[in-house]
Design an enzyme around this catalytic site. Structure first.
Site, short mmCIF file in Angstrom:
data_model
loop_
_atom_site.label_atom_id
_atom_site.label_comp_id
_atom_site.label_asym_id
_atom_site.label_seq_id
_atom_site.Cartn_x
_atom_site.Cartn_y
_atom_site.Cartn_z
N CYS A 95 0.82 -1.12 -0.17
CA CYS A 95 -0.03 -0.09 0.10
C CYS A 95 0.88 1.03 -0.03
O CYS A 95 1.81 1.37 0.63
CB CYS A 95 -0.73 0.00 1.30
SG CYS A 95 -2.05 1.48 1.40
N LEU A 96 0.48 2.26 -0.69
CA LEU A 96 1.37 3.51 -0.83
C LEU A 96 1.36 4.33 0.65
O LEU A 96 2.09 5.00 0.88
CB LEU A 96 0.89 4.46 -2.03
CG LEU A 96 1.00 3.68 -3.43
CD1 LEU A 96 0.63 4.80 -4.46
CD2 LEU A 96 2.28 3.55 -3.88
N HIS A 141 -9.96 0.81 2.06
CA HIS A 141 -9.72 2.42 2.42
C HIS A 141 -10.87 3.14 2.81
O HIS A 141 -10.72 4.09 3.47
CB HIS A 141 -8.95 2.77 1.28
CG HIS A 141 -7.35 2.37 1.35
ND1 HIS A 141 -6.60 2.71 2.35
CD2 HIS A 141 -6.37 1.78 0.56
CE1 HIS A 141 -5.19 2.18 2.18
NE2 HIS A 141 -5.41 1.86 1.09
NI NI Z 1 -3.59 0.72 0.18
#
Ligand code: NI
Length: 187
Positions: A95-96, A141
C-alpha cells in the site's frame, strides 16, 4: 495536473468512513486526473481518495502495467461490494500509505462491485484475480481499513515497529508523503 502527497498510516482521514459523492463536477474530474497521476508516479495500481486527503467514496485502479486482462483505467465512485465469493485465496499486498510493508492477505478470490463511473452511470463489475484484490483493498480504504489490520499474531508484532516508523515520519519513500506528525498543521 498535479502529483499530490500521499497520506500514510495511521492518518485520521484514512481511519474515517468516507462520504458519498452526490454529483460529479469539475473539481471531481480534476481530483481523479490528479489521483491517476499521483498513483502512476508512485508506481501504484490502486489509489483511494482519502489517501490524498479527500474523504470521498472514490478510488482509481490502473492495471495496464501488469499481466491482467483489464488494462483500462477504472474509476469507482460510491462503490458497494455486493458479493464476495466464499473461496478465499492468499495474495501479497502492499500500500502506498504503508511504505515498506508487503504481506500475504487472505481475501475472496472473486467479487461483484456496484459503482458509478465518471458519467455517474451505475455499473456492476464481476472481477477475479488481481483486479478483485485491488478493488477489495481500495474499498477497505474507503471504510477506514488498512490491509495490515488483518495481520495477527507474530506477523502483527513484527510489523509494529515498521508501522511506528511510518507514523513518526521516519520512513523514506520515492514519492511525496504526509506523515501523521505533520498533518495537524495542514488545513
Ligand atoms: Ni492501500
Amino acid at each position: 495536473m498535479a502529483i499530490l502527497p500521499i497520506y500514510t498510516y495511521d492518518a485520521r482521514v484514512l481511519r474515517e468512513e468516507t462520504r458519498a459523492i452526490q454529483k460529479p463536477d469539475s473539481r471531481l474530474v480534476k481530483l481523479v486526473v490528479d489521483m491517476f497521476e499521483t498513483m502512476r508516479a508512485a508506481n501504484g495500481i490502486g489509489l483511494a481518495a482519502n489517501q490524498v486527503g479527500q474523504g470521498l467514496s472514490l478510488f482509481v485502479v490502473d492495471l495496464s502495467e501488469t499481466d491482467e486482462k483489464e488494462t483500462r483505467p477504472l474509476v469507482f465512485i460510491n462503490p458497494v461490494l455486493l458479493d464476495a465469493g466464499k473461496n478465499e485465496i492468499p495474495l501479497e499486498e502492499g500500500c502506498l500509505s504503508v511504505p515498506g510493508v508487503r504481506e500475504e492477505i487472505l481475501r475472496p478470490e472473486r467479487i461483484v462491485v456496484r459503482y458509478r463511473d465518471m458519467d455517474f452511470n451505475e455499473n456492476e463489475l464481476v472481477a477475479d484475480g488481481l483486479l478483485a484484490r485491488v478493488v477489495q483493498h481500495e474499498y477497505d480504504h474507503l471504510r477506514g481499513v488498512f490491509f495490515t489490520d488483518y495481520l495477527r499474531g507474530l506477523k502483527k508484532r513484527l510489523i509494529f515497529p515498521v508501522l511506528r516508523n511510518i507514523k513518526e515520519g521516519q520512513t523514506k519513500t520515492e514519492y511525496r508523503i504526509v506523515p501523521v506528525k505533520k498533518q495537524a498543521v495542514l488545513p
